[in-house]
Design a protein around this motif. Structure first.
Motif: not given
Length: 299
Positions: A108-112, A114-115, A130-133, A177-178
């Protein structure tokens, strides 16, 4: 030419302060991973305990060079020997690739903002993103982890409205949704740094420099009536004279992977603290250091 070194393994005793967890009374410090002359932190074992994944920063060998804030690296264990670090270039970018967790299926990688879910099996394909709103990840200092159920992310960054510098934030998943990051509140966040949050069952462990002895582990649990986080306390185990950088826990090995440095300015290395099944006072291991820099462990 081979050099033989003996090292006494330190036994750490800790109290019942962390009463939300069921811990034993001793941990064994395993130094069976040779230090690497760059930062190593956010470390996670794979499910078979023969690969350790971690982040490295200020590393000339990152995809984006020394300015690359985080790449993911790994070490493989063969015949009880941990190999030297390898850049996981199949998934790394020149951006900040922050490792949030590992399980039997995914990294599980956070880039920008997005997860990203990467398959843990070769060829390590990106499975989904998946985008983090409402999250704009332009922070040079950011750390965090994803919980066991993969529906809550805890992050540390210096956001708008932070109480000090880096504060702790929670991001929750509802369906697919995050949510937007939400501060976990002033009972935990302070005028100092709160970094590297890791949720272990119902206990949130993190690092802060709020005391005069540098970066140490603290923990908090939620109040059962208000559902707010309680005032944190300093852990009476895992802390040492070193500055700590990150922590994770593996249920298979029953061990903590801790990254630490001699101070807040030197490179950080990974140390494993394993639960002791017996009440040893000390354990001695033979470490064989060969010319390739690998270490063999015999017990």
């Amino acid at each position: 030419m081979r050099a033989i070194n003996y090292l006494k393994i330190i036994i750490l005793f800790f109290s019942n302060d962390l009463n939300a967890q069921s811990f034993e009374k001793t941990l064994i410090e395993n130094r069976n991973i040779i230090p690497y002359p760059f930062n190593e932190y956010n470390a996670y074992f794979n499910s078979t305990l023969d690969i350790v994944y971690f982040n490295s920063s200020k590393n000339l060998n990152n995809v984006g060079g020394i300015s690359d804030l985080n790449d993911i690296w790994l070490r493989k264990k063969t015949e009880n020997i941990w190999g030297m670090p390898m850049n996981f270039n199949e998934i790394n970018t020149s951006a900040n690739d922050l490792l949030l967790g590992v399980d039997e299926e995914f990294l599980y990688v956070l880039n920008g903002n997005s997860l990203i879910y990467f398959s843990i099996k070769a060829p390590y394909k990106k499975i989904k993103e998946e985008e983090i709103i409402g999250f704009k990840n332009n922070y040079s200092i950011i750390s965090g982890s994803i919980n066991y159920n993969k529906d809550i992310i805890y992050l540390s960054f210096d956001g708008i409205g932070s109480f000090g510098v880096e504060d702790l934030y929670q991001i929750s998943k509802d369906g697919d949704k995050w949510s937007r990051p939400k501060s976990i509140g002033s009972s935990v966040n302070s005028e100092f740094q709160e970094i590297s949050p890791f949720l272990m069952n119902d206990t949130l462990i993190f690092i802060s420099n709020r005391s005069s002895d540098g970066y140490k582990f603290y923990y908090t649990t939620k109040d059962s009536s208000s559902n707010n986080w309680n005032e944190p306390s300093k852990l009476s185990f895992l802390n040492s004279n070193s500055s700590v950088v990150s922590l994770s826990y593996n249920d298979v090995s029953n061990s903590f992977l801790v990254s630490r440095s001699n101070d807040s300015k030197t490179y950080s290395d990974i140390v494993e603290y394993q639960k002791s099944k017996q009440n040893y006072n000390s354990i001695e291991f033979l470490f064989k250091n060969d010319i390739s820099g690998n270490i063999s462990v015999y017990n």
